[in-house]
Scaffold this active site. Structure first.
Site, mmCIF file in Angstrom:
data_model
loop_
_atom_site.group_PDB
_atom_site.id
_atom_site.type_symbol
_atom_site.label_atom_id
_atom_site.label_comp_id
_atom_site.label_asym_id
_atom_site.label_seq_id
_atom_site.Cartn_x
_atom_site.Cartn_y
_atom_site.Cartn_z
ATOM 1 N N ASN A 38 -74.636 -57.683 -21.091
ATOM 2 C CA ASN A 38 -74.107 -58.659 -22.067
ATOM 3 C C ASN A 38 -72.712 -59.187 -21.718
ATOM 4 O O ASN A 38 -72.338 -60.268 -22.157
ATOM 5 C CB ASN A 38 -74.150 -58.086 -23.486
ATOM 6 C CG ASN A 38 -73.259 -56.886 -23.673
ATOM 7 O OD1 ASN A 38 -73.054 -56.109 -22.744
ATOM 8 N ND2 ASN A 38 -72.733 -56.729 -24.862
ATOM 9 N N GLU A 68 -69.891 -45.929 -23.793
ATOM 10 C CA GLU A 68 -69.801 -46.928 -24.857
ATOM 11 C C GLU A 68 -71.222 -47.376 -25.134
ATOM 12 O O GLU A 68 -71.903 -47.879 -24.242
ATOM 13 C CB GLU A 68 -68.951 -48.136 -24.433
ATOM 14 C CG GLU A 68 -67.489 -47.833 -24.232
ATOM 15 C CD GLU A 68 -66.763 -47.394 -25.500
ATOM 16 O OE1 GLU A 68 -67.305 -47.588 -26.606
ATOM 17 O OE2 GLU A 68 -65.669 -46.838 -25.357
ATOM 18 N N CYS A 119 -71.762 -55.599 -28.605
ATOM 19 C CA CYS A 119 -71.848 -54.317 -29.316
ATOM 20 C C CYS A 119 -70.934 -54.324 -30.531
ATOM 21 O O CYS A 119 -71.093 -53.501 -31.425
ATOM 22 C CB CYS A 119 -71.579 -53.145 -28.389
ATOM 23 S SG CYS A 119 -70.209 -53.383 -27.310
ATOM 24 N N GLU A 138 -61.476 -46.926 -23.598
ATOM 25 C CA GLU A 138 -61.331 -47.810 -22.445
ATOM 26 C C GLU A 138 -60.172 -48.775 -22.712
ATOM 27 O O GLU A 138 -59.768 -48.982 -23.837
ATOM 28 C CB GLU A 138 -62.610 -48.632 -22.248
ATOM 29 C CG GLU A 138 -63.830 -47.762 -22.015
ATOM 30 C CD GLU A 138 -64.964 -48.524 -21.361
ATOM 31 O OE1 GLU A 138 -64.883 -48.776 -20.161
ATOM 32 O OE2 GLU A 138 -65.924 -48.860 -22.068
#
Ligand code: ADP
Length: 475
Positions: free
Chosen positions: A147, A244, A278, A456
């Site tokens: 994505n 993630e 997400c 992150e």
């Protein structure tokens, strides 16, 4: 044929991954080599062999290479953005924005290479000093999703390289083009052979091969099912891991929300990038007093969204990324209807001028927290509206999820915004903003089933890509 990059050499591999444009299946973006488990072993061995030298490179060497890569990405943002829009399907402005983000990330981490610090403390014992320093973890495996075809590879590889690690990256099969372009740029920016390796192909084959080849750390972004399996495999092998995964992010609309602003947040968060983020707002929780006015306006705006070819400047929403993803979205529309939710608009496959995976954005109202469309991550343009009696009820609904990535509130009240910020069980909170859309210089990540391991991005990336050494020095 675009080849894999292993030990500084471009290596072919069959069968070719045919990269097709989801806006127009007759448009082939390119052929990409798929790698074997043996190629993966070679890539990890090359990274391992070069690690001692690369880990001792100077911060200036690393900063110069990352800065050069960032500059080239920024200079080519329109060309690379067009490639990204063709292979993934997000609209051209969104794709160019993502490429620019990748360039900025490399420039940020060029600076971070120079800003590494340690600490010097007096020991509790006389005549002893304590030095705390950070060292690279070693060989890092990166597995990335489709994505964000360049931003996620950038936000994993830039900190990995900045802190002196060697990298083996396995991008998603659907979008090898942006990852290949990044590998080419990094290679030409001056990375020594073996420091960055690109291994394209099937996750099912290459994921286990990556772990078996003996990496020190794995950073993964993708589905929850794959992430959890990888975490178990990493634990068994003693590999440091960062995951993630999904989200089912709530956007809470309080009674005092500014109506147009709240609708804009919902439209953007739920449907832009075709809902394939997400951090997308897939649960819109609306307090009773504003519910009917908000839902009426949101339905009007949703129905007016223009779905089309990602490179058409009139398109607001591009296609879904793949046939499988589209089929999944439509099956959730069926589940929502079967569970008794009201479909206010959308939820259909569209036939447009070019053959692509087009879907009209689906808006459901009257959803209950138990419905699949309220609980499971769909990862497409399907949003569920839940009615709440009041703010307290809305907050409870917002937190009633196995995920915890992002959570948003629209309100004009400082007290409500503050309360929500403190009580939302999420790694990121947005006030009067869409839940999706984040900065690159601050931590990114979630709680509960959304994430595992350190954050992150930003300075916090050092938590994963370095390991701490405590040295005791007798005077
Ligand atoms: P998505 O639904 O986003 O495709 P996946 O978790 O399937 O989520 O894919 C994310 C990344 O994980 C991709 O690069 C994919 O190839 C990879 N992948 C898929 N299955 C595995 C696996 N068993 N082991 C390691 N990586 C995998």
């Amino acid at each position: 044929m675009h080849c894999n990059l292993i030990n500084g050499e471009w290596r072919g591999g069959q069968p070719a991954i045919v990269n097709r444009n989801p806006s127009d299946l007759d448009d082939v973006v390119g052929d990409y080599a798929s790698a074997s488990a043996a190629d993966m072993r070679d890539a990890v061995a090359a990274a391992r062999a070069t690690f001692p030298a690369w880990s001792r490179s100077t911060p200036q060497q690393r900063a110069d290479i990352l800065d050069a890569a960032g500059n080239e990405i920024l200079a080519r943002k329109i060309e690379l953005g067009t490639l990204l829009a063709r292979e993934e399907g997000k609209t051209l402005p969104e794709a160019i924005g993502e490429v620019a983000r990748a360039g900025q990330i490399f420039k940020f981490f060029a600076g971070e290479a120079l800003r590494q610090q340690g600490e010097l403390l007096d020991s509790v014992r006389p005549g002893v000093e304590v030095l705390i320093s950070r060292e690279p973890v070693g060989v890092v495996g990166l597995i990335t999703p489709w994505n964000f075809p360049i931003a996620i590879p950038a936000w994993k590889s830039a900190p990995a390289l900045a802190f002196g690690n060697c990298v083996v990256m396995k991008p998603a099969e659907l979008v090898p083009g942006s990852a290949w372009a990044l590998a080419d740029i990094l290679q030409r920016a001056g990375l020594p052979a073996g420091v960055f390796n690109l291994v394209m192909g099937s996750g099912r084959v290459l994921g286990p091969a990556l772990l078996d080849a003996g990496i020190d750390a794995l950073s993964f972004t993708g589905s929850q099912a794959t992430g959890e399996r990888l975490a178990a495999d990493c634990a068994a092998r003693g590999i440091k891991v960062q995951l993630e995964m999904g989200g089912k992010n709530p956007l809470l609309i309080a009674d005092d929300a500014q109506l147009e602003q709240a609708v804009e947040c919902a439209i953007n968060g739920a449907f832009y990038s075709t809902g394939q983020r997400c951090t997308a707002s897939s649960r819109i929780i609306v307090c009773h007093g504003i519910h009917d006015a908000f839902v009426a306006r949101l339905a009007e705006r949703t129905a007016a969204l223009r779905v089309g070819h990602a490179l058409d400047s009139a398109s607001q929403i591009g296609p879904v990324a793949s046939e499988a993803q589209l089929a999944g979205n439509l099956s959730y529309v069926d589940k929502g209807l079967a569970d008794g939710a009201s479909l206010l608009c959308g939820g259909e496959r569209l036939t447009l001028a070019t053959r692509g995976y087009y879907q009209s954005p689906a808006l459901f109202a009257g959803c209950t927290p138990q419905m699949a469309i309220s609980r499971e991550e769909i990862f497409g343009p399907v949003a569920a509206v839940l009615r709440a009696d009041d703010y307290e009820h809305a907050l409870a609904l917002a937190n009633d999820t196995p995920f915890g990535l992002a959570a948003g509130i629209c309100t004009q009240s400082l007290a409500l915004a503050t309360h929500f910020r403190r009580h939302a069980e999420a790694g990121m909170v947005m006030v009067n903003l869409p839940t999706a859309g984040v900065d690159y210089h601050v931590p990114f990540g979630g709680r509960k089933g959304s994430s595992h391991g350190p954050r992150e991005q930003g300075r916090y990336a050092a938590e994963f890509y370095t390991t701490v050494k405590t040295s005791y020095l007798g005077l």
